[in-house]
Design an enzyme around this catalytic site. Structure first.
Site, PDB file in Angstrom:
ATOM      1  N   HIS A 208      36.146 -26.046   1.918  1.00 45.94           N
ATOM      2  CA  HIS A 208      35.712 -27.190   2.737  1.00 45.94           C
ATOM      3  C   HIS A 208      34.217 -27.012   2.961  1.00 45.94           C
ATOM      4  O   HIS A 208      33.809 -26.128   3.710  1.00 45.94           O
ATOM      5  CB  HIS A 208      36.484 -27.149   4.044  1.00 45.94           C
ATOM      6  CG  HIS A 208      36.272 -28.346   4.892  1.00 45.94           C
ATOM      7  ND1 HIS A 208      36.781 -28.448   6.164  1.00 45.94           N
ATOM      8  CD2 HIS A 208      35.630 -29.509   4.685  1.00 45.94           C
ATOM      9  CE1 HIS A 208      36.456 -29.599   6.683  1.00 45.94           C
ATOM     10  NE2 HIS A 208      35.746 -30.263   5.810  1.00 45.94           N
ATOM     11  N   ASN A 290      31.077 -37.284   9.283  1.00 38.27           N
ATOM     12  CA  ASN A 290      31.113 -37.180  10.749  1.00 38.27           C
ATOM     13  C   ASN A 290      29.800 -37.710  11.306  1.00 38.27           C
ATOM     14  O   ASN A 290      28.722 -37.270  10.894  1.00 38.27           O
ATOM     15  CB  ASN A 290      31.314 -35.724  11.171  1.00 38.27           C
ATOM     16  CG  ASN A 290      32.609 -35.165  10.598  1.00 38.27           C
ATOM     17  OD1 ASN A 290      33.630 -35.848  10.593  1.00 38.27           O
ATOM     18  ND2 ASN A 290      32.556 -33.954  10.083  1.00 38.27           N
ATOM     19  N   ARG A 292      28.153 -37.468  14.171  1.00 39.81           N
ATOM     20  CA  ARG A 292      27.759 -36.823  15.445  1.00 39.81           C
ATOM     21  C   ARG A 292      27.094 -35.502  15.117  1.00 39.81           C
ATOM     22  O   ARG A 292      27.154 -35.037  13.977  1.00 39.81           O
ATOM     23  CB  ARG A 292      29.020 -36.573  16.282  1.00 39.81           C
ATOM     24  CG  ARG A 292      29.942 -35.568  15.607  1.00 39.81           C
ATOM     25  CD  ARG A 292      31.211 -35.261  16.364  1.00 39.81           C
ATOM     26  NE  ARG A 292      31.924 -34.151  15.759  1.00 39.81           N
ATOM     27  CZ  ARG A 292      32.760 -34.247  14.729  1.00 39.81           C
ATOM     28  NH1 ARG A 292      33.006 -35.434  14.188  1.00 39.81           N
ATOM     29  NH2 ARG A 292      33.344 -33.196  14.198  1.00 39.81           N
ATOM     30  N   VAL A 295      29.600 -28.918  16.151  1.00 42.48           N
ATOM     31  CA  VAL A 295      29.598 -27.612  16.830  1.00 42.48           C
ATOM     32  C   VAL A 295      28.754 -26.629  16.027  1.00 42.48           C
ATOM     33  O   VAL A 295      27.932 -25.905  16.577  1.00 42.48           O
ATOM     34  CB  VAL A 295      31.047 -27.081  16.958  1.00 42.48           C
ATOM     35  CG1 VAL A 295      31.056 -25.648  17.460  1.00 42.48           C
ATOM     36  CG2 VAL A 295      31.879 -27.987  17.852  1.00 42.48           C
ATOM     37  N   ARG A 338      33.168 -19.191  16.358  1.00 39.06           N
ATOM     38  CA  ARG A 338      33.456 -19.900  17.605  1.00 39.06           C
ATOM     39  C   ARG A 338      34.288 -18.974  18.486  1.00 39.06           C
ATOM     40  O   ARG A 338      35.427 -18.625  18.139  1.00 39.06           O
ATOM     41  CB  ARG A 338      34.261 -21.163  17.331  1.00 39.06           C
ATOM     42  CG  ARG A 338      33.517 -22.153  16.442  1.00 39.06           C
ATOM     43  CD  ARG A 338      34.294 -23.415  16.301  1.00 39.06           C
ATOM     44  NE  ARG A 338      33.731 -24.291  15.292  1.00 39.06           N
ATOM     45  CZ  ARG A 338      33.942 -25.617  15.258  1.00 39.06           C
ATOM     46  NH1 ARG A 338      34.725 -26.163  16.166  1.00 39.06           N
ATOM     47  NH2 ARG A 338      33.393 -26.372  14.316  1.00 39.06           N
TER      48      ARG A 338
HETATM   49  C1  MV4 Z   1      42.347 -32.376   2.211  1.00 39.47           C
HETATM   50  C2  MV4 Z   1      42.732 -31.116   1.698  1.00 39.47           C
HETATM   51  C3  MV4 Z   1      43.332 -31.074   0.439  1.00 39.47           C
HETATM   52  N1  MV4 Z   1      43.520 -32.215  -0.260  1.00 39.47           N
HETATM   53  N2  MV4 Z   1      42.556 -33.483   1.493  1.00 39.47           N
HETATM   54  C4  MV4 Z   1      40.556 -32.962   5.792  1.00 39.47           C
HETATM   55  C5  MV4 Z   1      40.042 -32.798   7.186  1.00 39.47           C
HETATM   56  C6  MV4 Z   1      39.649 -31.381   7.223  1.00 39.47           C
HETATM   57  N3  MV4 Z   1      39.588 -30.795   8.520  1.00 39.47           N
HETATM   58  C7  MV4 Z   1      40.695 -30.726   6.403  1.00 39.47           C
HETATM   59  N4  MV4 Z   1      40.937 -31.618   5.363  1.00 39.47           N
HETATM   60  C8  MV4 Z   1      41.515 -31.398   4.164  1.00 39.47           C
HETATM   61  N5  MV4 Z   1      41.753 -32.491   3.421  1.00 39.47           N
HETATM   62  C9  MV4 Z   1      43.130 -33.403   0.275  1.00 39.47           C
HETATM   63  N6  MV4 Z   1      43.323 -34.538  -0.431  1.00 39.47           N
HETATM   64  C10 MV4 Z   1      42.471 -29.961   2.469  1.00 39.47           C
HETATM   65  C11 MV4 Z   1      41.855 -30.105   3.686  1.00 39.47           C
HETATM   66  C12 MV4 Z   1      41.588 -28.892   4.453  1.00 39.47           C
HETATM   67  C13 MV4 Z   1      42.638 -28.207   5.054  1.00 39.47           C
HETATM   68  C14 MV4 Z   1      43.925 -28.697   4.934  1.00 39.47           C
HETATM   69  C15 MV4 Z   1      44.934 -27.987   5.533  1.00 39.47           C
HETATM   70  C16 MV4 Z   1      44.683 -26.821   6.242  1.00 39.47           C
HETATM   71  C17 MV4 Z   1      43.410 -26.368   6.380  1.00 39.47           C
HETATM   72  C18 MV4 Z   1      42.364 -27.058   5.797  1.00 39.47           C
HETATM   73  C19 MV4 Z   1      41.053 -26.589   5.907  1.00 39.47           C
HETATM   74  C20 MV4 Z   1      40.023 -27.270   5.310  1.00 39.47           C
HETATM   75  C21 MV4 Z   1      40.286 -28.434   4.557  1.00 39.47           C
END
Ligand code: MV4
Length: 448
Positions: A208, A290, A292, A295, A338
């Protein structure tokens, strides 16, 4: 320039904004709820106004009370911080109608980017890669099934008005898809007042990675480099770092350019963050933006030397950005933890309560952003963030060692914190090698 800014947030980010305003020679008005009345940071504001009892709905989310405070205090701008009303388009609209500057993007931009399905369409139109999925919200179950068959399971069902992982469900097959769709719609309606959901293919073992953007009202958009936020637990970010250990220079440039494309297409102004997923093959996909200050903004401040909160205020007051893209040269490596009042050994149960003893680390490369102090009672009504511990050194390995040293120096008595988990993570071979993905923290928990 503004003469007086009202800070419509609380805790460490309110203190952060006070600090930026003081350095800009701008007066500050801090609003607070009865639960925060004893917090010492309030005494650093020029004025403080109690806007209601502890529950957010009656205080930090109460638009009439906040606007009334701004009128009484004769504030000419409002900084929403993060959380609460910081991305609520209606709040920006009310500020505009009351001739109070909103330190953030326009109401139209907030509306556009607040709907994650329309943000996806905007990214696609701007030529930025998005995750294979639906063109806008999914209306009928049959459309969802057909689409899922085409893109392949597992798929992610996401609430259009969600974001940050809220209203997100994974479906591994058609049965699960149809069952989850209706629950997701009901949850989205209940949580966000809008049942619209869209679908994306699940990107497995993703990283991410988000890119910090600053844009002024004259159309200049600059990106300040990336932050890797893969170390999350149930979408709560725990550790952020820059640079992202797995980005190649080519991919770094692509993410930066794509972040600028999206901010430009959205007519973005002020500080924002463009979020991507990067898969193990090095493909990147836009997921959301986002609108804003976040953090984790200090990670980028330590890397670039740019005061993002000051730039937000300057830009909102009509100033051009005080630097160009070629002036942005991220240096070294930075990591942020954090520090939350939660017990990682008990499923991250929040542990509000009285801090009886507090000692923060210091020394070369260490920054602590915190509103807490000995004698401070962490209220149970809001998030459990006590402090952000940020380190900045020449290399990632030096930053990791510095972070461990700084964490070991922390003395926080009276409440349990996430520090023991971080000491374990920073000593873990997967972190040392930079090979952690979004499943790392949950896998670590399962090992216990
Ligand atoms: C995803 C993903 C995998 N595939 N979308 C979106 C909001 C953000 N906080 C996490 N997000 C994700 N979107 C698709 N199509 C994986 C994440 C993801 C995540 C998902 C589950 C558990 C922890 C995560 C950590 C970072 C990103």
């Amino acid at each position: 320039m503004f003469s007086r800014v009202l800070i419509a947030s609380r805790g460490e980010i309110a203190l952060r904004i006070i600090r930026a305003c003081k350095e800009l020679g701008v007066q500050t008005v801090c609003v607070y709820s009865e639960a925060d009345a004893g917090a010492l940071y309030l005494s650093l504001a020029d004025h403080k106004i109690c806007i209601g009892p502890a529950p957010s709905a009656q205080s930090y989310l109460n638009i009439p009370h906040i606007i009334a405070a701004a009128e009484v205090a004769d504030a000419d701008a409002i900084h929403p911080g993060y959380g609460f009303l910081s991305e609520v388009a209606h709040f920006a609209e009310v500020c505009h109608d009351c001739h109070i500057a909103f330190i953030g993007p326009s109401m139209e931009t907030l509306q556009l980017l607040g709907n994650k399905a329309s943000a996806r369409q905007l990214a696609k139109k701007a030529g930025v890669p998005i995750v294979p999925g639906s063109e806008g919200p999914i209306e009928k179950d049959e459309d969802a099934r057909e689409l899922a068959r085409k893109i392949g399971f597992p798929v992610m069902i996401k609430a259009a008005r969600g974001g940050g992982g809220r209203g997100m469900r994974r479906a591994n097959n058609e049965i699960a898809l149809v069952n989850h769709l209706n629950v997701a719609r009901a949850e989205a309606e209940a949580a966000f007042g809008n049942p619209a959901v869209y679908i994306e293919k699940v990107i497995e073992r993703a990283r991410h990675v988000e890119v910090q953007i600053l844009a002024d009202q004259q159309g200049h958009v600059v990106q300040l480099g990336e932050r890797d936020c893969s170390l999350q637990r149930r979408h709560q970010k725990l550790i952020e770092e820059s640079p992202c250990p797995i980005l190649t220079p080519k991919l770094r440039r692509r993410l930066g350019d794509d972040a600028i494309r999206i901010a430009t297409a959205a007519k973005y102004c002020c500080a924002g963050t463009v979020e991507f997923l990067v898969d193990p093959d090095g493909h990147h996909y836009f997921i959301e933006m986002n609108s804003r200050i976040q953090v984790e903004h200090p990670v980028t401040e330590m890397m670039t030397g740019i005061d993002i909160v000051k730039e937000q205020i300057l830009v909102a007051a009509g100033n051009k950005l005080s630097f160009r893209q070629e002036d942005v040269k991220p240096q070294g490596a930075a990591i942020e933890c954090r520090i939350n009042a939660e017990d990682p050994a008990a499923g991250f149960t929040p542990c509000p309560g009285l801090i009886t003893k507090l000692y923060w680390p210091g020394g070369p490369g260490v920054r602590v952003d915190s509103h807490a102090h000995a004698g401070y009672r962490i209220p149970p009504n809001y998030d459990s963030l006590i402090a952000k511990l940020i380190v900045h050194r020449n290399t990632r390995e030096e930053a990791r060692l510095c972070m461990r040293r700084a964490l070991e120096e922390c003395v926080i008595e009276g409440v349990k914190t996430t520090i023991p988990l971080y000491l374990e993570i920073f000593g873990h071979s997967a972190f040392v090698s930079g090979k952690v993905d979004t499943s790392f923290v949950e896998n670590l928990e399962r090992e216990h």
